[in-house]
Design a protein around this motif. Structure first.
Motif, PDB file in Angstrom:
ATOM      1  N   ARG B 734       1.016  -1.362   0.234  1.00 38.88           N
ATOM      2  CA  ARG B 734      -0.116   0.052   0.268  1.00 38.88           C
ATOM      3  C   ARG B 734       1.189   1.672   0.052  1.00 38.88           C
ATOM      4  NH1 ARG B 734      -1.064   3.629   4.006  1.00 38.88           N
ATOM      5  NH2 ARG B 734      -0.854   1.867   5.952  1.00 38.88           N
ATOM      6  N   ASP B 737       2.728   2.274  -3.531  1.00 39.26           N
ATOM      7  CA  ASP B 737       1.365   2.815  -4.565  1.00 39.26           C
ATOM      8  C   ASP B 737       1.651   3.965  -3.897  1.00 39.26           C
ATOM      9  OD1 ASP B 737       0.875   0.627  -5.775  1.00 39.26           O
ATOM     10  OD2 ASP B 737      -1.243  -0.058  -4.513  1.00 39.26           O
ATOM     11  N   GLU B 738       1.284   4.349  -2.690  1.00 38.51           N
ATOM     12  CA  GLU B 738       1.615   5.634  -2.158  1.00 38.51           C
ATOM     13  C   GLU B 738       3.128   6.621  -2.827  1.00 38.51           C
ATOM     14  OE1 GLU B 738      -1.634   5.187   1.520  1.00 38.51           O
ATOM     15  OE2 GLU B 738       0.705   5.505   2.109  1.00 38.51           O
ATOM     16  N   GLU B 853      -5.577   7.458   5.982  1.00 39.24           N
ATOM     17  CA  GLU B 853      -5.989   6.301   5.856  1.00 39.24           C
ATOM     18  C   GLU B 853      -4.642   5.353   6.820  1.00 39.24           C
ATOM     19  OE1 GLU B 853      -7.891   5.168   3.073  1.00 39.24           O
ATOM     20  OE2 GLU B 853      -6.757   3.152   2.353  1.00 39.24           O
TER      21      GLU B 853
END
Lengths: 155, 860
Positions: B734, B737-738, B853
């Motif tokens: 994750r 991707d960020e 998030e």
């Protein structure tokens, strides 16, 4: 990652939207409406009114140019990140092809009214659209040349 | 790993390896051949025929060059460069074998002269064609990195050729060296054939040969272009002076060296070893210096190295016409010229339009070079033998200063030509030209009147009317009154206020007719113009309009009331507008707001403020356009910033359009606003734009300071964006991707900082060039971008350019980036925090969303 960012990245990969910056794309994301069809369904048929374009999130569709909607002579198969149905938004003519769902599809759609509004707001979008259409035209030309070559040389 | 390091050291980027290897091998073979050819032909001529015949050789070479360059030009446009290359190489090889035969057993003196002349012609044609051929593989920015590299390969060939000659000249007669040269040409031929083998099948048809005069046409076209191009004029003059200088130096140096060495073999061996040494020294210069100097300082500096070295070498010869200064002199034209002069001269051609580059080269080789050689030959034939020493050197020194001067002038013109060339290729706007029209004479006014009567296109009508209003205001009112009725309501509406200003006879009657128009805008404009001038009919009509069912008509009636000089009407109008602003229907509110800009109704400020939060975007857009006079600067800027961030683009555009009324007034207000809204790009561009247009004394200082700040921030963001790659490798899926997303946004913001800096450059003194650069950088054309980078080096504001260049090179060209920031993030959390701290508005928003998030994903 946030769904917003995923959507922005998806749009960034679509030639139509590739020239826009991510901060411009974030304004476009909320305008996209979710849509979905099961395998075997048709998204639209040749001759239907054109009112929106689609971007595929998942699944696969086949494009048929034949007048008979039942035909399965696919001229192209599209998958994740591809878009279709944009031609009718520009020329205001009925759909020129039938789109069959080959694998259950999740997609995002954009209506003509919204697209026109966006074109005024982001003129760069027009250049992206021209690039995408020119790509399609090239593919069609190649396919035509190939089929003519096959017809001339059947062996 | 080693390959990658070598590529990085030699500034070769991905995908360029194959072409670099091919061109290097080709240049290596050609370089070896030329070294052997030059040294052996010099030695044979000086000892067998006599060095005193050198001026005659220059003179003859000039005529041969005219003929051969005419043939070259004839075929170079018809044939693919690779095919042409093969022909040149093959014909030269055949010539060498024939000449070798003629030189056998003492041979005729004509054969030695032919060998020397053959080298003179072939070397020029090969030099021109090999550069033309190589430039077809490379764009300007590649040229600057790679051309010194392939020229270095040619030098390496020179080393090999020189050593070969040095070793062989003691064992074989010197004339055998023609065969060695021929062997290198055979190698070059097969290399070209092998590289282009696959292209034969798709080769286009050759162009038909025109009957006659084609090379002359090229030279004539080149000359015609030179009449218009100051760059070509100065370059041609510079080339001519250089040829005279080099010929003089060659003659002087050759005379000294021929006297120094007793026999031909010693002289040939010396030339061979000297050639090897020269080429090796130049090889080091080219690899380690030339391309780095070109990248760091551009052509401006590099093009001056050779003129100065020429002056220095003549100065030494002027002090003492002996062996050592002669060796240094020979190094100047055999080493310094190919190392520094030739690569920079090739790059200069890129500032000419593409269709003219070939003609300019034809002009150089077909006219200027032979003319220079002929003049040098005649000049040196006239010089008495006893003066071939210090006195000739002093004359050369004086001429060198002329050459330096010409180079400096050429540099200045080059920068302007490059900007001009970019502007021809990308549209950058031509600005307001109406001011240049001046007063129009009667005949032109008559023609314009006819055009106004005939045209059916509204835009054309307005354009002609504008010209008339600028060039003949005394006639414009009357002509417009005659021609305007019958045109579209929109066109009439646009020109009505201009007619009212000019007040030609009968204008009020025309306006009263407009009051009956079905078009509300036209009626409103006519009413306003009449009310302004106290027209009784108009004032009578106003009362009826104030209670009209159409809100647009009610609003324009209110506006017209303020145009009249009647306080009672003002009060009625204000009441009407207030009522309309509190209406439920957006249409009524928008109608009222649309007439408010310029009325300065402070009593309605609160109502307008409240409407900035209205759910209807059209109302918000109209409200921001009506906020011009609200509150203090700080509040106005807050309202502007909020509107620019509005989710609806209509509101953003309205805010942009109305920004002029919301801008700060004093220098300190501007400085404070630029600081407060530093991370808000849209606000930055508006503020810098209006500040530049202002008359404020310190505007330049403030703008330069903010441009610096933007570029510094861009450097930091570029570094962090690159660092994001390594962070992504260490992070979870994750977070990876960020990191990728943040990198994308960071790079977008780098470009936005660059845009602001370029805008500021354009707003200051460098408008034309900065706008051209900006447009070229935005294009997707590699050659244009490379030209833009070169133009940037010539911008006067060096402090900004030093920051801009590496950024643009890294952003556009993928060049290496070594800058780092003190607070470089060590993990993704720090990365997000960095973006929140240093990012623009959108980057901060992204970082904040990612932080949210992360906190959601972390178990408590």
């Amino acid at each position: 990652m946030q769904p917003l960012f995923d959507r922005i990245l998806l749009l960034k990969r679509v030639p139509f939207f590739a020239l826009l910056r991510t901060d411009q794309l974030r304004h476009i994301v909320p305008m996209l409406e979710p849509a979905g069809w099961a395998s075997g369904e048709r998204v639209f048929e040749k001759g239907d009114p054109s009112d929106r374009m689609y971007i595929l999130l998942s699944g696969r569709v086949g494009i048929v140019l034949h007048d008979d909607p039942e035909s399965t002579e696919y001229v192209a198969q599209l998958g994740h990140g591809d878009c279709f149905g944009e031609m009718g938004l520009l020329d205001d003519l009925p759909r020129s092809a039938t789109v069959h769902v080959l694998e259950t599809v999740e997609a995002l759609s954009l209506s003509r009214v919204r697209l026109h509004g966006m074109l005024q707001a982001y003129p760069e979008l027009g250049i992206g659209m021209l690039a995408a259409l020119s790509g399609r035209l090239r593919e069609a030309n190649d396919a035509r040349i190939k089929s003519r070559h096959l017809a001339d040389n059947p062996k | 790993m080693l390959k990658r390091q070598l590529a990085s050291w030699l500034l070769i980027r991905n995908g360029e390896e194959r072409v670099v290897l091919y061109l290097s091998l080709l240049y290596l073979a050609l370089g070896a051949g030329m070294a052997v050819g030059r040294s052996s032909s010099d030695a044979l001529l000086f000892k067998r025929l006599g060095v005193e015949f050198l001026p005659q050789m220059f003179f003859l070479t000039s005529f041969l060059l005219v003929g051969f360059s005419a043939v070259y030009a004839e075929f170079s446009d018809r044939l693919h460069p690779s095919r042409m290359f093969k022909y040149i190489v093959a014909l030269t090889g055949i010539f060498l074998v024939v000449v070798w035969g003629a030189m056998q057993n003492g041979g005729s003196k004509i054969a030695f002269a032919a060998y020397f002349l053959g080298y003179g012609v072939v070397s020029e044609i090969l030099l021109v064609h090999s550069n033309l051929y190589a430039s077809g593989f490379l764009d300007l920015s590649q040229s600057k990195r790679i051309s010194p590299l392939i020229n270095a390969a040619s030098r390496l060939g020179g080393v090999v050729g020189g050593v070969t000659l040095g070793l062989l000249s003691s064992r074989f007669p010197t004339e055998y060296m023609a065969l060695v040269w021929a062997l290198t040409l055979v190698e070059a031929f097969f290399l070209i054939a092998a590289y282009h083998r696959g292209e034969q099948r798709i080769r286009a048809k050759t162009k038909p040969l025109k009957k006659h005069g084609r090379p002359l046409v090229h030279i004539r076209e080149g000359l015609e272009f030179a009449r218009r191009s100051s760059l070509l004029q100065i370059a041609g003059l510079g080339l001519f002076v250089m040829i005279v200088l080099i010929s003089m130096q060659d003659y002087l140096v050759s005379t000294i060296l021929t006297r120094h060495f007793q026999n031909e073999r010693d002289l040939a061996a010396f030339f061979g070893w000297f050639s090897a040494f020269t080429n090796f020294a130049v090889l080091l210069l080219q690899i380690l210096t030339t391309n780095r100097l070109l990248r760091r300082f551009g052509l401006k500096l590099v093009s001056l190295i050779f003129p100065w070295s020429t002056a220095a070498s003549f100065a030494l010869l002027g002090l003492s016409a002996s062996f050592l200064p002669a060796v240094i002199g020979r190094f100047n034209y055999t080493g310094m010229m190919p190392a520094f002069r030739n690569p920079s001269a090739n790059l200069f051609y890129s500032a000419l339009p593409g269709y003219m580059q070939g003609r300019a080269r034809a002009l150089s080789i077909g006219l200027i070079l032979p003319l220079g050689l002929a003049v040098s030959g005649l000049l040196l034939m006239w010089v008495p033998k006893e003066s071939v020493g210090e006195s000739l050197a002093v004359f050369g020194l004086l001429l060198s200063f002329v050459y330096i001067y010409l180079k400096i002038v050429k540099n200045r013109i080059y920068a302007a030509s490059l900007a001009c060339l970019i502007q021809q290729q990308v549209y950058t706007g031509i600005g307001e030209e109406l001011e240049e029209i001046g007063r129009l004479d009667e005949r032109v006014v008559g023609e314009l009147k006819q055009l106004l009567q005939q045209t059916e296109d509204g835009d054309n009508y307005v354009a002609y009317a504008e010209i008339l209003l600028h060039g003949a205001p005394q006639d414009a009112g009357k002509i417009l009154l005659e021609t305007l009725p019958g045109k579209s309501a929109q066109v009439q509406d646009r020109l009505l206020p201009r007619i009212a200003e000019l007040a030609p006879p009968g204008w009020q009657d025309y306006m009263r007719c407009c009051l009956d128009s079905v078009d509300t805008h036209l009626r409103a404009t006519a009413l306003t113009e009449l009310a302004k001038r106290g027209d009784v009919d108009a004032l009578r009509a106003i009362h009826g309009w104030l209670v009209h069912t159409n809100p647009r008509i009610r609003a324009v009636a209110a506006q017209a009331c303020f145009a009249a000089q009647d306080p009672v009407l003002h009060e009625v109008a204000e009441r009407t507008l207030r009522t309309m602003l509190s209406a439920e229907k957006p249409g009524a509110i928008i109608a009222a707001l649309s007439v408010m800009p310029g009325l300065k109704l402070f009593s309605l400020d609160d109502a307008v403020r409240a409407l900035l939060q209205h759910p209807d975007a059209g109302v918000r857009a109209a409200a921001i356009a009506a906020t011009g006079a609200i509150g203090a600067v700080g509040e106005r800027l807050i309202l502007l910033a909020r509107a620019l961030r509005d989710e609806d683009v209509v509101v953003q555009r309205a805010a942009e359009k109305n920004a002029v009324t919301l801008m700060p007034i004093t220098e300190s207000e501007y400085a404070a606003a630029l600081d407060t809204y530093f991370s808000f790009f849209h606000m930055q561009s508006l503020l810098t734009n209006y500040l530049a247009q202002s008359e404020l004394a310190q505007r330049k200082t403030i703008l330069l300071a903010i441009a610096h700040r933007h570029l510094q921030r861009a450097w930091d963001k570029k570094s962090v964006a690159l660092h994001a790659l390594s962070l992504a490798q260490q992070a979870s899926a994750r977070q990876a991707d960020e990191a990728g997303f943040l990198r994308l946004v960071l790079n977008e913001e780098v470009l936005r900082h660059i845009d602001i800096a370029l805008d500021i450059l354009a707003l200051l003194d460098e408008a034309q060039m900065a706008r051209a650069i900006s447009a070229a950088l935005a294009s997707r054309d590699r050659r244009l971008r490379a030209q833009a980078l070169e133009s940037l080096r010539h911008i006067e504001n060096k402090a900004l350019v030093e920051w801009l260049l590496p950024l643009i090179e890294a952003a556009q060209d993928g060049a290496r980036w070594e800058h780092t920031v003190p607070d470089m993030p060590r993990d993704m959390n720090e990365m997000i925090a960095w973006c929140k701290r240093q990012g623009g508005q959108w980057l901060r928003q992204c970082a904040a969303l990612m932080e949210e998030e992360t906190s959601r994903a972390t178990p408590v």
